[in-house]
Write an enzyme that holds these catalytic residues in place. Structure first.
Site, PDB file in Angstrom:
ATOM      1  N   GLU A  78       1.177   4.537   2.792  1.00  0.00           N
ATOM      2  CA  GLU A  78       0.437   4.369   3.009  1.00  0.00           C
ATOM      3  C   GLU A  78      -0.691   3.896   3.552  1.00  0.00           C
ATOM      4  O   GLU A  78      -0.286   3.636   4.976  1.00  0.00           O
ATOM      5  CB  GLU A  78       0.852   2.885   2.256  1.00  0.00           C
ATOM      6  CG  GLU A  78      -0.293   1.931   1.913  1.00  0.00           C
ATOM      7  CD  GLU A  78      -1.184   2.079   0.970  1.00  0.00           C
ATOM      8  OE1 GLU A  78      -1.137   2.307  -0.147  1.00  0.00           O
ATOM      9  OE2 GLU A  78      -2.314   2.386   1.601  1.00  0.00           O
ATOM     10  N   HIS A  95       1.300   2.145 -14.426  1.00  0.00           N
ATOM     11  CA  HIS A  95       2.444   2.038 -13.791  1.00  0.00           C
ATOM     12  C   HIS A  95       4.343   2.799 -14.531  1.00  0.00           C
ATOM     13  O   HIS A  95       4.556   3.590 -14.067  1.00  0.00           O
ATOM     14  CB  HIS A  95       3.357   1.314 -12.881  1.00  0.00           C
ATOM     15  CG  HIS A  95       1.848   0.587 -11.651  1.00  0.00           C
ATOM     16  ND1 HIS A  95       1.070  -0.425 -11.784  1.00  0.00           N
ATOM     17  CD2 HIS A  95       1.390   1.559 -10.270  1.00  0.00           C
ATOM     18  CE1 HIS A  95       0.190  -0.778 -10.532  1.00  0.00           C
ATOM     19  NE2 HIS A  95       0.896   0.745  -9.852  1.00  0.00           N
ATOM     20  N   GLN A 121     -11.439  -0.783   3.772  1.00  0.00           N
ATOM     21  CA  GLN A 121     -11.959  -0.883   2.724  1.00  0.00           C
ATOM     22  C   GLN A 121     -11.440  -2.709   1.998  1.00  0.00           C
ATOM     23  O   GLN A 121     -11.400  -3.431   2.789  1.00  0.00           O
ATOM     24  CB  GLN A 121     -10.466  -0.511   1.567  1.00  0.00           C
ATOM     25  CG  GLN A 121     -10.311   0.569   2.340  1.00  0.00           C
ATOM     26  CD  GLN A 121      -9.417   1.011   0.785  1.00  0.00           C
ATOM     27  OE1 GLN A 121      -9.145   1.542  -0.037  1.00  0.00           O
ATOM     28  NE2 GLN A 121      -7.656   1.297   1.593  1.00  0.00           N
ATOM     29  N   ASP A 174      -1.936   8.570   6.893  1.00  0.00           N
ATOM     30  CA  ASP A 174      -2.636   9.572   6.305  1.00  0.00           C
ATOM     31  C   ASP A 174      -1.553  10.585   4.912  1.00  0.00           C
ATOM     32  O   ASP A 174      -0.156  11.068   6.085  1.00  0.00           O
ATOM     33  CB  ASP A 174      -3.637  10.591   6.334  1.00  0.00           C
ATOM     34  CG  ASP A 174      -4.146  11.436   5.611  1.00  0.00           C
ATOM     35  OD1 ASP A 174      -4.646  10.966   4.878  1.00  0.00           O
ATOM     36  OD2 ASP A 174      -3.570  12.836   5.834  1.00  0.00           O
ATOM     37  N   GLY A 175      -1.697  10.295   3.742  1.00  0.00           N
ATOM     38  CA  GLY A 175      -0.979  11.079   2.622  1.00  0.00           C
ATOM     39  C   GLY A 175      -0.635  12.637   2.947  1.00  0.00           C
ATOM     40  O   GLY A 175      -0.019  13.553   2.856  1.00  0.00           O
ATOM     41  N   ASP A 185       0.292  -1.572  -4.218  1.00  0.00           N
ATOM     42  CA  ASP A 185       0.532  -2.242  -4.280  1.00  0.00           C
ATOM     43  C   ASP A 185       1.807  -2.857  -5.049  1.00  0.00           C
ATOM     44  O   ASP A 185       2.259  -3.986  -5.204  1.00  0.00           O
ATOM     45  CB  ASP A 185      -0.741  -2.179  -5.046  1.00  0.00           C
ATOM     46  CG  ASP A 185      -0.006  -1.667  -6.998  1.00  0.00           C
ATOM     47  OD1 ASP A 185       0.767  -0.849  -6.497  1.00  0.00           O
ATOM     48  OD2 ASP A 185      -0.933  -0.504  -6.576  1.00  0.00           O
ATOM     49  N   ASP A 193      -0.370   7.681  -5.927  1.00  0.00           N
ATOM     50  CA  ASP A 193      -1.017   7.423  -7.133  1.00  0.00           C
ATOM     51  C   ASP A 193      -2.114   6.353  -5.793  1.00  0.00           C
ATOM     52  O   ASP A 193      -2.016   5.465  -5.487  1.00  0.00           O
ATOM     53  CB  ASP A 193      -0.098   6.316  -7.174  1.00  0.00           C
ATOM     54  CG  ASP A 193      -0.078   4.583  -7.941  1.00  0.00           C
ATOM     55  OD1 ASP A 193      -1.752   4.057  -8.808  1.00  0.00           O
ATOM     56  OD2 ASP A 193       0.356   3.499  -7.570  1.00  0.00           O
TER      57      ASP A 193
END
Lengths: 306, 303
Positions: free
Chosen positions: B117, B73, B42, B149-150, B97, B167
């Site tokens: 994450e 948030h 990314q 991976d979620g 984040d 999120d």
């Protein structure tokens, strides 16, 4: 692409509209077709443009004022909270509102006997009465309507009429329009309202111009026993837009919206009893600002947006 | 096509972002603070902007602005956390984040937070270099970091959670798999019998279809489903949050009391905002009933 020139720009054979929303915040939207572009007799630059995704829209002085397919959000939230709070609104004054959107919503209330619409610029009314009809939807043809072409402040100062509700739907506070956002003006509005009268003005966006919101609301508040600030997100303005309500007797928070809507047969696309409740809740951070010391917008030192 | 990314014009710096459907947002910059490629490929850019302060962009899309991330948030986290009377084990999927983590940790009942994450470089960035969002929350003893991976994590774990907070990136490419009916069914499996989940679910105005299909996919898996919304200025839309709950209804939560009891301090969210967040425009309510759920076989994608 030049950032300096707002308005139509060409880029690799495609046409775009470049708009400066705020200093440092620009929007570029692909243009499908330019429908109208002219200067009114009052000197305002009017451009009606069919935009990609947003569809038919109106720019005034190079600012996006109306996206036709979503103007109902703004006009419904401007008009119905005050109209439904008043149990029997008969005589209504609209200051500005030359697009006919506020008028259209006002006329949904069966108790209304007369609407006076005071607009500075006859060319705007002509445009929305005869050429672009999807906002006014024929409301300019109502028998209840009296059109008055003059400065709204001057009208309020001079008229002997009394009103149940006054709806202020004028340009943002820049130049001459600043005079329609001051404490002195709202005191004049209060004079022409009946003893149980109510008024509303749109009062700018919370996020980009919080000071203008606070100063305008505070100017309304200085003149009325009850003052309430409502807000709703208006996509074309790209901000949460606010509405400052001043009322002599009835409290919008106590209005029985569900019942009144049913009784009056009011049909809306966005506004509802739930939305009525939601619009009066403000974020904690902004609510705290409302409680701080604020200089109301006055004739001497009016609120202004860039 | 208009060129996306950092641009110089008349001696000023701008950032051009495609917001989809032929629209672009152009934001004046003070300077470019950081540009890097994360391990998962990314493009990450941290930019100082004139209107929104410091903003983080991922693959040329705004992730958040430091000036309004708390709105996002707080409204993501507190409605579900306060609806659950005693949330102890929490799973955050994405959220590299640290903003959601920061809000979760405000709840004293929380015993452990698992944060899954995909991209460790994102966490590094927010743990060590840009600390205003996470505000030290990555140092919590209650936190267990998992880099994977979620969806895979949810499929494989044997843990049970009281609340799951999703999120992740907007539904494009791989992230699309984290917005489907099948995924929410897997989430339901790892929730306790009174568990609750939330996912952000795109903007009402620009991507109404995505909102409806994602919400509908959540709804297909939970007895109680609620859609909340709040305006997030830097996203330039009213953002939505789809909540699925096995037992407790967010509309019946005693937010005021619970906030007091738990000592939750917020900047935007309040009991009033909680109620307002669940009010939808009348046309939206009607449309929401007719939407086709988002599925693995035909997942919704935003531009």
């Amino acid at each position: 692409m030049s950032i300096v020139n707002e308005g139509f720009v060409e880029f690799l054979g495609k046409k775009y509209y470049l708009e400066m929303l705020r200093p440092g915040v620009l929007s570029l939207v692909e243009v499908r077709e330019v429908i109208e572009s002219f200067r009114t007799r009052a000197g305002q630059l009017v451009e009606v443009v069919d935009l990609e995704f947003l569809g038919r829209s109106l720019f005034m002085e190079k600012l996006l004022m109306i996206v036709f397919r979503e103007e109902h959000i703004y006009h419904e939230v401007l008009v119905h909270p005050v109209m439904l709070t008043h149990p029997n609104p008969r005589n209504i004054l609209i200051i500005g509102g030359g697009d006919g959107g506020a008028l259209r919503e006002v006329l949904k209330h069966p108790s209304v006997e007369r609407v006076d619409l005071v607009e500075l610029d006859p060319d705007i009314v002509d445009l929305f009465r005869y050429r672009i009809k999807e906002v006014s939807q024929g409301s300019f043809e109502s028998d209840k309507l009296r059109m008055i072409f003059m400065d709204g402040r001057k009208y309020v100062q001079e008229t002997n009429e009394k009103y149940d509700a006054v709806i202020v739907d004028v340009n943002d506070p820049r130049g001459q329009a600043k005079r329609l956002y001051t404490k002195e003006f709202y005191s004049e509005v209060s004079r022409i309202l009946r003893d149980d009268g109510i008024m509303v003005t749109h009062s700018e966006g919370i996020y980009y111009t919080p000071d203008a919101v606070l100063r305008i609301f505070s100017a309304v508040k200085a003149n009325f026993r009850i003052a309430r600030l409502a807000r709703t997100y208006v996509p074309s303005f790209r901000d949460e837009w606010t509405f400052s309500i001043g009322s002599k007797l009835y409290d919008p928070l106590e209005a029985d919206v569900e019942n009144e809507m049913k009784k009056r047969g009011i049909k809306t696309r966005f506004y509802s009893p739930e939305i009525h409740k939601a619009i009066f809740s403000l974020g904690k951070d902004f609510k705290e600002k409302l409680l701080s010391e604020i200089n109301p917008s006055t004739d001497e030192n009016p609120a202004e947006v860039i």
